[in-house]
Design a protein around this motif. Structure first.
Motif, short mmCIF file in Angstrom:
data_model
loop_
_atom_site.label_atom_id
_atom_site.label_comp_id
_atom_site.label_asym_id
_atom_site.label_seq_id
_atom_site.Cartn_x
_atom_site.Cartn_y
_atom_site.Cartn_z
N ASN A 49 0.85 -1.19 0.00
CA ASN A 49 0.00 0.00 0.00
C ASN A 49 0.89 1.24 0.00
OD1 ASN A 49 -2.69 -1.12 0.14
ND2 ASN A 49 -2.28 -1.67 2.28
N GLU A 50 0.30 2.38 -0.31
CA GLU A 50 1.04 3.64 -0.25
C GLU A 50 1.62 3.83 1.15
OE1 GLU A 50 2.64 7.24 -1.49
OE2 GLU A 50 1.59 5.77 -2.72
N GLY A 51 2.94 4.03 1.22
CA GLY A 51 3.60 4.27 2.50
C GLY A 51 4.00 3.01 3.25
N TRP A 52 3.58 1.83 2.76
CA TRP A 52 3.94 0.57 3.41
C TRP A 52 5.19 0.00 2.74
CZ3 TRP A 52 -0.65 -3.02 5.05
CH2 TRP A 52 -1.68 -2.25 5.62
N VAL A 53 6.11 -0.51 3.54
CA VAL A 53 7.34 -1.12 3.02
C VAL A 53 7.59 -2.43 3.77
CG1 VAL A 53 9.76 -0.76 2.41
CG2 VAL A 53 8.26 1.23 2.70
N GLU A 54 7.70 -3.53 3.02
CA GLU A 54 7.88 -4.85 3.63
C GLU A 54 8.99 -5.63 2.94
OE1 GLU A 54 4.15 -6.94 3.52
OE2 GLU A 54 3.14 -5.53 4.87
N GLN A 55 9.51 -6.63 3.64
CA GLN A 55 10.47 -7.57 3.07
C GLN A 55 10.15 -8.97 3.57
OE1 GLN A 55 14.11 -5.35 4.30
NE2 GLN A 55 14.76 -5.60 2.20
N ASP A 56 10.55 -9.96 2.80
CA ASP A 56 10.35 -11.36 3.15
C ASP A 56 11.52 -11.81 4.03
OD1 ASP A 56 10.09 -14.09 3.34
OD2 ASP A 56 9.95 -14.46 1.19
N PRO A 57 11.30 -12.12 5.31
CA PRO A 57 12.41 -12.55 6.18
C PRO A 57 13.13 -13.79 5.66
CG PRO A 57 10.47 -12.02 7.48
CD PRO A 57 10.02 -12.05 6.05
N LYS A 58 12.40 -14.69 5.00
CA LYS A 58 13.06 -15.89 4.46
C LYS A 58 14.01 -15.54 3.31
CE LYS A 58 10.06 -19.72 5.76
NZ LYS A 58 9.28 -20.89 5.28
N GLU A 59 13.61 -14.57 2.49
CA GLU A 59 14.51 -14.12 1.42
C GLU A 59 15.78 -13.52 2.02
OE1 GLU A 59 14.82 -10.92 -2.29
OE2 GLU A 59 13.02 -10.96 -1.04
N ILE A 60 15.61 -12.75 3.08
CA ILE A 60 16.76 -12.15 3.75
C ILE A 60 17.69 -13.23 4.28
CG2 ILE A 60 17.47 -10.82 5.78
CD1 ILE A 60 14.98 -9.07 5.34
N LEU A 61 17.14 -14.22 4.97
CA LEU A 61 17.96 -15.31 5.52
C LEU A 61 18.66 -16.08 4.42
CD1 LEU A 61 18.87 -17.06 7.92
CD2 LEU A 61 16.74 -18.37 7.67
N GLN A 62 17.94 -16.40 3.35
CA GLN A 62 18.54 -17.14 2.25
C GLN A 62 19.66 -16.34 1.60
OE1 GLN A 62 18.23 -20.29 1.41
NE2 GLN A 62 19.84 -19.92 -0.10
N SER A 63 19.49 -15.02 1.51
CA SER A 63 20.53 -14.17 0.91
C SER A 63 21.81 -14.21 1.74
CB SER A 63 20.03 -12.73 0.76
OG SER A 63 19.93 -12.07 2.01
N VAL A 64 21.67 -14.33 3.07
CA VAL A 64 22.85 -14.42 3.93
C VAL A 64 23.60 -15.72 3.65
CG1 VAL A 64 23.64 -14.67 6.32
CG2 VAL A 64 21.90 -12.96 5.74
N TYR A 65 22.87 -16.83 3.61
CA TYR A 65 23.52 -18.12 3.32
C TYR A 65 24.17 -18.11 1.93
CZ TYR A 65 21.64 -20.51 7.45
OH TYR A 65 21.37 -20.91 8.73
N GLU A 66 23.49 -17.50 0.95
CA GLU A 66 24.06 -17.44 -0.40
C GLU A 66 25.34 -16.62 -0.42
OE1 GLU A 66 22.96 -15.69 -4.86
OE2 GLU A 66 21.35 -15.98 -3.39
N CYS A 67 25.34 -15.48 0.26
CA CYS A 67 26.54 -14.64 0.28
C CYS A 67 27.71 -15.34 0.96
CB CYS A 67 26.23 -13.31 0.99
SG CYS A 67 25.25 -12.16 0.01
N ILE A 68 27.42 -16.05 2.05
CA ILE A 68 28.49 -16.79 2.74
C ILE A 68 29.06 -17.86 1.83
CG2 ILE A 68 28.94 -18.43 4.61
CD1 ILE A 68 27.01 -16.79 6.35
N ALA A 69 28.18 -18.63 1.18
CA ALA A 69 28.65 -19.73 0.32
C ALA A 69 29.48 -19.20 -0.85
CB ALA A 69 27.45 -20.53 -0.20
N LYS A 70 29.00 -18.14 -1.49
CA LYS A 70 29.71 -17.59 -2.66
C LYS A 70 31.05 -16.98 -2.25
CE LYS A 70 26.56 -18.36 -5.88
NZ LYS A 70 26.82 -19.26 -7.04
N THR A 71 31.08 -16.33 -1.09
CA THR A 71 32.34 -15.74 -0.63
C THR A 71 33.36 -16.83 -0.34
OG1 THR A 71 31.16 -13.85 0.31
CG2 THR A 71 33.40 -14.22 1.08
#
Length: 554
Positions: A49-71
């Motif tokens: 909605n206008e003014g609402w900002v959200e993120q998927d916590p699972k996407e955030i967690l998966q991005s951490v694991y991906e960054c660790i693995a790639k590094t």
């Protein structure tokens, strides 16, 4: 040397930098502070909605694991064994609020991001409960009552989301900021994950007493938050638990700092009076005030800077928070579509070298410090028929610098001693035009670290210095010198003051755009501005239509 041989390096320390727009993992040599490898993943922001900002916590967690693995893969590619990584630290976007199920490990709703504005009527309702002669909330937390902080986001979730209400009733709910969600998940989750946070992140919730360094029952009662869903409070540098999966299984997580505190540590601002400004999604100026809480009379926040060990004292900071900095460049790319990459804004700005009297106030989420004005919305003003996309790009960069000037002025008034120079970091500092503009508008030197990843460095330093890890010394004589690039003012102070005064006029025009309060669960709030969330105020009579807007593309 044979390709199969491992390169000899000292103990390594990793740092997760979980930001609003991206996640990164970086690995440093603990003896030299040299950055050895890193990986970066962009994230999705949702705007239901206008003014609402959200993120998927699972996407955030998966991005951490991906960054660790790639590094770790990249380290192997240069013959560095990732088993040399002795600890990792976590640095995170602050205030963003997550509630999850302790038995399934699943988030009960998307994370409500720090920029989110849906809680304005919650703030208005709560503000009426504060006695006029005693603002106990600010005196205990150092924070103004605002949509920015976690407590009002959590209150909204408890009021409006039945799955979360039910989980709280049944004892299944856990609350945390992003650091808590990551540490709990990475240290086992439903199988014994550690539910904790550090003092810097706790200090951004409005539930934490910055004097006693504990969750405050009076504050929890005020916001009607059950204390059994809150994480354990820890220092910023201690072993919280071991990673239980992925490329770094068995490695301790031993550092935790909100991103701005991590940058303060990474900039080696350990002395009272030292300050840094970080240019990320928002813009955040922190000044170390040592072991004492200094309360602002000019719109700044009082916050916990760091506590580097269980037995170490907490240090505090004054903070000036600007909601929109790098986010305005992303807006030019994704919404206005006058650039295709963020780097192009420097090229456009360089073509004209001036905004030609055009001023951009990017108050997409209202105005933060020093105004704390939620009714403001973004405007572009001073347009003429000569204005083109290059001038708009230049005005966007100037806007970041003018907003910084406002919080530097507030900081100078609160501290009584003007800053002689400004230490800077963050992704936007790679933009040379921005850095020169900043020096011109502040009329003091701007000093930039050659190694821009100071947020990651701060998290790594906290992790490596933790008791039981002990691979990174924070003693002054052991801290590596940071190479700096310096920008000096190149315009007269009078010109700087004229431009700043005009900017202040534009800010005044941005206020009061939200004219009617809509229900928080309405599809669209009633506001007196265009659907894009901004209004263009022209310096002549113009019809703002598709034909004129298209001229920006010429």
């Amino acid at each position: 040397m044979a390709a199969s041989q491992q390169t000899a390096v000292g103990p390594l320390v990793g740092a997760v930098v979980q930001g609003t727009n991206s996640t990164r993992f970086l690995v440093f040599n603990s003896k030299t502070a040299e950055l050895l490898s890193h990986h970066h993943v962009e994230l999705t922001l949702e705007y239901p909605n206008e003014g609402w900002v959200e993120q998927d916590p699972k996407e955030i967690l998966q991005s951490v694991y991906e960054c660790i693995a790639k590094t770790c893969e990249k380290l192997a590619g240069v013959n560095i064994d990732s088993s040399n990584i002795k600890a990792i630290g976590v640095s995170n976007q602050r205030e963003t609020t997550v509630v999850w199920d302790r038995f399934t490990g699943d988030p009960l709703h998307n994370a409500v991001v720090w920029l989110d504005l849906r809680t304005q009527s919650t703030v208005e309702t709560l503000s009426k409960k504060i006695p006029g002669n005693s603002n106990f909330v600010k005196s205990k937390t150092g924070l103004p009552l605002s949509t920015y902080f976690s407590a009002v986001k959590l209150r909204w979730m408890l009021d409006n989301l039945r799955p979360i209400q039910k989980a709280v009733e049944e004892g299944r709910a856990l609350f945390g900021t992003i650091d808590s969600w990551l540490i709990w998940s990475m240290t086992g989750g439903v199988n014994g994950g550690v539910h904790c946070t550090d003092v810097t992140n706790a200090s951004r919730t409005m539930l934490f007493n910055i004097h006693s360094l504990e969750w405050d029952k009076e504050l929890c009662d005020f916001f009607d938050i059950p204390m059994n869903i809150l994480p354990k409070i820890c220092s910023s540098s201690e072993i919280y638990g071991l990673i239980t999966a992925g490329a770094l299984e068995g490695v301790p997580i031993s550092g935790c700092l909100g991103d701005q505190s991590a940058a303060l540590v990474g900039q080696i601002c350990f002395q009272e009076g030292q300050a840094k400004n970080t240019y990320g999604t928002g813009c955040f100026l922190l000044c170390n005030t040592g072991r004492k809480c200094v309360f602002s009379e000019h719109g700044l926040l009082t916050t916990v800077a760091y506590k580097l060990g269980k037995k170490k004292p907490a240090c505090y900071a004054l903070e000036g928070s600007v909601a929109i900095a790098g986010a305005v460049i992303r807006w030019l790319r994704d919404n206005f579509e006058i650039i295709t990459t963020s780097e192009e804004v420097e090229k456009l700005a360089k073509e004209v070298g001036t905004s030609y009297g055009c001023y951009f106030v990017p108050a997409f989420s209202g105005l933060y410090a020093p105004y704390w004005e939620p009714s403001a919305r973004g405007i572009i003003c001073g347009l003429t028929q000569f204005t083109n996309k290059c001038h708009i790009a230049f005005a966007a960069l100037e806007a970041v610098c003018f907003q910084t000037r406002e919080i530097v002025d507030a900081m100078n008034r609160d501290c009584g001693i003007p800053l002689r120079h400004l230490q800077v970091d963050g992704g936007m500092t790679n933009n040379k035009i921005l850095m020169q503009l900043q020096s011109d508008i502040l009329h003091i030197p701007v000093v930039k670290s050659i190694m821009p990843e100071t947020t990651a460095l701060g998290a790594a330093m906290a992790a490596g210095a933790a008791e039981g890890v002990d691979v990174w010394s924070l003693e002054p004589e052991d801290i590596s010198a940071i190479l700096m690039e310096r920008y000096e003012p190149q315009i007269q102070a009078t010109e700087s003051e004229i431009r700043y005064a005009t900017w202040k006029r534009a800010v005044m025009k941005s206020m009061g755009w939200v004219t009617a309060k809509a229900p928080e669960n309405a599809d669209m709030p009633v506001i007196s501005c265009l659907p894009l969330g901004f209004f263009i105020v022209t310096s002549m009579t113009l019809l703002i239509g598709a034909r004129y807007v298209a001229s920006f593309e010429e």
